[in-house]
Design an enzyme around this catalytic site. Structure first.
Site, PDB file in Angstrom:
ATOM      1  N   TYR A  53       0.723  -1.402  -0.014  1.00  0.00           N
ATOM      2  CA  TYR A  53      -0.069  -0.045  -0.018  1.00  0.00           C
ATOM      3  C   TYR A  53       0.984   1.487  -0.008  1.00  0.00           C
ATOM      4  O   TYR A  53       1.705   1.618   0.892  1.00  0.00           O
ATOM      5  CB  TYR A  53      -1.167  -0.036   1.224  1.00  0.00           C
ATOM      6  CG  TYR A  53      -1.844  -1.087   1.275  1.00  0.00           C
ATOM      7  CD1 TYR A  53      -2.143  -2.191   0.108  1.00  0.00           C
ATOM      8  CD2 TYR A  53      -2.605  -1.366   2.516  1.00  0.00           C
ATOM      9  CE1 TYR A  53      -2.976  -3.028   0.304  1.00  0.00           C
ATOM     10  CE2 TYR A  53      -3.369  -2.797   2.479  1.00  0.00           C
ATOM     11  CZ  TYR A  53      -3.584  -3.443   1.501  1.00  0.00           C
ATOM     12  OH  TYR A  53      -4.239  -4.425   1.436  1.00  0.00           O
ATOM     13  N   HIS A 111       0.307 -11.959   1.032  1.00  0.00           N
ATOM     14  CA  HIS A 111      -0.650 -11.127   0.362  1.00  0.00           C
ATOM     15  C   HIS A 111      -1.648 -11.872  -0.664  1.00  0.00           C
ATOM     16  O   HIS A 111      -2.992 -11.709  -0.604  1.00  0.00           O
ATOM     17  CB  HIS A 111      -0.054  -9.948  -0.233  1.00  0.00           C
ATOM     18  CG  HIS A 111      -1.273  -8.635  -0.257  1.00  0.00           C
ATOM     19  ND1 HIS A 111      -0.742  -7.294  -0.284  1.00  0.00           N
ATOM     20  CD2 HIS A 111      -2.442  -8.436  -0.566  1.00  0.00           C
ATOM     21  CE1 HIS A 111      -1.648  -6.409  -0.361  1.00  0.00           C
ATOM     22  NE2 HIS A 111      -2.746  -7.101  -0.427  1.00  0.00           N
TER      23      HIS A 111
HETATM   24  N1  NAP Z   1      -5.798  -8.732   1.220  1.00  0.00           N
HETATM   25  C1  NAP Z   1      -6.060  -7.978   0.236  1.00  0.00           C
HETATM   26  O1  NAP Z   1      -5.671  -8.477  -1.175  1.00  0.00           O
HETATM   27  C2  NAP Z   1      -6.817  -6.860   0.336  1.00  0.00           C
HETATM   28  C3  NAP Z   1      -7.375  -6.149  -1.013  1.00  0.00           C
HETATM   29  C4  NAP Z   1      -8.484  -5.107  -0.736  1.00  0.00           C
HETATM   30  C5  NAP Z   1      -8.364  -4.408   0.686  1.00  0.00           C
HETATM   31  N2  NAP Z   1      -7.695  -5.151   1.671  1.00  0.00           N
HETATM   32  C6  NAP Z   1      -7.575  -4.410   2.743  1.00  0.00           C
HETATM   33  O2  NAP Z   1      -9.280  -4.326   3.478  1.00  0.00           O
HETATM   34  C7  NAP Z   1      -9.127  -2.866   3.766  1.00  0.00           C
HETATM   35  C8  NAP Z   1     -10.651  -2.545   3.364  1.00  0.00           C
HETATM   36  O3  NAP Z   1     -11.150  -2.778   2.021  1.00  0.00           O
HETATM   37  P1  NAP Z   1     -11.122  -1.742   0.879  1.00  0.00           P
HETATM   38  O4  NAP Z   1     -10.122  -0.524   1.291  1.00  0.00           O
HETATM   39  O5  NAP Z   1     -10.813  -2.196  -0.191  1.00  0.00           O
HETATM   40  O6  NAP Z   1     -12.534  -1.246   0.623  1.00  0.00           O
HETATM   41  P2  NAP Z   1     -13.865  -1.012   1.836  1.00  0.00           P
HETATM   42  O7  NAP Z   1     -13.449  -0.877   3.062  1.00  0.00           O
HETATM   43  O8  NAP Z   1     -14.819  -1.893   1.282  1.00  0.00           O
HETATM   44  O9  NAP Z   1     -14.227   0.661   1.168  1.00  0.00           O
HETATM   45  C9  NAP Z   1     -13.449   1.726   1.435  1.00  0.00           C
HETATM   46  C10 NAP Z   1     -14.220   2.908   0.927  1.00  0.00           C
HETATM   47  O10 NAP Z   1     -15.231   3.108   1.554  1.00  0.00           O
HETATM   48  C11 NAP Z   1     -15.486   4.538   1.832  1.00  0.00           C
HETATM   49  N3  NAP Z   1     -16.186   4.355   3.252  1.00  0.00           N
HETATM   50  C12 NAP Z   1     -15.496   3.888   4.550  1.00  0.00           C
HETATM   51  N4  NAP Z   1     -16.645   4.004   5.419  1.00  0.00           N
HETATM   52  C13 NAP Z   1     -17.792   4.800   4.868  1.00  0.00           C
HETATM   53  C14 NAP Z   1     -18.884   4.996   5.309  1.00  0.00           C
HETATM   54  N5  NAP Z   1     -19.313   5.030   6.596  1.00  0.00           N
HETATM   55  N6  NAP Z   1     -19.757   5.759   4.393  1.00  0.00           N
HETATM   56  C15 NAP Z   1     -19.439   6.016   3.011  1.00  0.00           C
HETATM   57  N7  NAP Z   1     -18.044   5.371   2.456  1.00  0.00           N
HETATM   58  C16 NAP Z   1     -17.302   5.046   3.424  1.00  0.00           C
HETATM   59  C17 NAP Z   1     -14.064   4.952   1.829  1.00  0.00           C
HETATM   60  O11 NAP Z   1     -14.044   6.402   1.773  1.00  0.00           O
HETATM   61  P3  NAP Z   1     -13.073   7.251   2.852  1.00  0.00           P
HETATM   62  O12 NAP Z   1     -11.693   6.839   2.488  1.00  0.00           O
HETATM   63  O13 NAP Z   1     -13.164   8.725   2.156  1.00  0.00           O
HETATM   64  O14 NAP Z   1     -13.488   7.177   4.239  1.00  0.00           O
HETATM   65  C18 NAP Z   1     -13.391   3.965   0.779  1.00  0.00           C
HETATM   66  O15 NAP Z   1     -13.637   4.815  -0.201  1.00  0.00           O
HETATM   67  C19 NAP Z   1      -8.308  -2.289   2.987  1.00  0.00           C
HETATM   68  O16 NAP Z   1      -8.153  -0.789   3.221  1.00  0.00           O
HETATM   69  C20 NAP Z   1      -7.052  -3.006   3.069  1.00  0.00           C
HETATM   70  O17 NAP Z   1      -6.436  -2.976   4.307  1.00  0.00           O
HETATM   71  C21 NAP Z   1      -7.039  -6.185   1.582  1.00  0.00           C
END
Ligand code: NAP
Length: 277
Positions: A53, A111
């Site tokens: 990241y 990962h």
């Molecule tokens: N292992 C893997 O391959 C992998 C892949 C993807 C993700 N991940 C991990 O999982 C975590 C979460 O997944 P993700 O970041 O892909 O997506 P997510 O958590 O499903 O969504 C994040 C998005 O939703 C928005 N958001 C968060 N809370 C909100 C709310 N209450 N209302 C409206 N919008 C909201 C955020 O905006 P703001 O930033 O503006 O709050 C951001 O744009 C990642 O950050 C990472 O640590 C791991």
């Protein structure tokens, strides 16, 4: 805060925080650190990051957020498959520790599956664990066949979690991976729980949210928090979103809500390829 029990017996919060895209833009850094610190204040002390990241930038943000309160946090980080040889994993971990400004990573994941034999990576994880540089290890984006390979390795039974994409729109793992993990008491860590925000535009989700006078994100997270043995790691870059996500813990979805959500987002009837971002 509901707790999830890792195979070691240690418990971690069911609702944590993601950090993908944090550290990308210098002008957002202060807000990201503040958001993570607020999340910790609210008990969302499990923080997920990765060397990938922002090319290490997200780990630096996490390092700043946990400064002065490291013992409260349960830090999850990940080694990229390209670094996951026996020596590469150890070297990558050392670099992550420096960026995180800490002496240990609580849970270190591969990962996604890559070309290094998984037995080599697990061997490196075991070495790091013995040296106290990591406390637990696990995997990410592993489907059932790959998990079978992990548990066949001598130290493979120590696998602490499999972090996979799981949300209302991506329920494929309910068919086989979740039951497989449940039988072995390996908890799942659900990434992209809001489908990266795309889920929030769903009319059905809005309908359930309106009935409860809550936000769609809270419905999506509350639904995941109902699933047995699942840790949930939404990424929120602002204090408002952190507070809203934390509010999901107080939501009680009823039978009508669950039936409506099942109709809108049906569970899988057959094997599906593992979803990923
Ligand atoms: N292992 C893997 O391959 C992998 C892949 C993807 C993700 N991940 C991990 O999982 C975590 C979460 O997944 P993700 O970041 O892909 O997506 P997510 O958590 O499903 O969504 C994040 C998005 O939703 C928005 N958001 C968060 N809370 C909100 C709310 N209450 N209302 C409206 N919008 C909201 C955020 O905006 P703001 O930033 O503006 O709050 C951001 O744009 C990642 O950050 C990472 O640590 C791991």
């Amino acid at each position: 805060m509901p707790l999830i029990t890792l195979p070691s017996g240690e418990t971690v919060p069911a609702l944590g925080q993601g950090t993908w895209t944090m550290g990308d833009a210098a002008k957002r850094r202060k807000e990201e650190v503040t958001a993570l610190r607020l999340g910790m204040d609210l008990g969302m002390t499990l923080i997920d990051t990765a060397e990938m990241y922002a090319s290490g930038g997200a780990e630096e943000v996490v390092g700043e957020a946990v400064a002065g309160r490291r013992d409260e946090a349960f830090i999850v980080s990940k080694v990229m498959p390209g670094n996951a040889s026996r020596r590469g994993t150890v070297a990558a971990c050392e670099k992550s520790l420096k960026r995180l400004k800490t002496d240990r990573i609580d849970l270190y994941l591969l990962h996604w599956p890559g070309s290094s034999p998984i037995a080599e990576t697990v061997d490196a994880f075991t070495t790091l664990k013995r040296a106290g540089k990591i406390r637990h290890w696990g995997v990410s984006n592993f489907d059932v066949g790959e998990m079978e390979e992990v548990v066949e390795i001598p130290d493979g039974k120590d696998v602490a979690t499999n972090q996979v994409m799981y949300n209302l729109r991506r329920r494929g793992i309910e068919f086989d991976l979740i039951p497989w993990c449940e039988r072995r008491r390996i908890p799942i860590m659900a990434y992209s729980p809001l489908d990266q925000g795309k889920l929030l535009r769903s009319r059905e989700l809005e309908g359930v949210a309106a009935r409860h006078k809550i936000m769609p994100a809270q419905v999506a997270l509350a639904w995941l928090l109902l699933q047995e043995g699942v840790m949930v790691i939404p990424k929120a870059g602002s204090e408002a979103h952190v507070r809203e996500n934390h509010g999901a813990l107080a939501v009680r979805l009823d039978a009508r809500d669950l039936a409506e959500l099942d109709r809108a987002f049906p569970p899988p009837a057959k094997k599906k390829p593992l979803a990923s971002t």
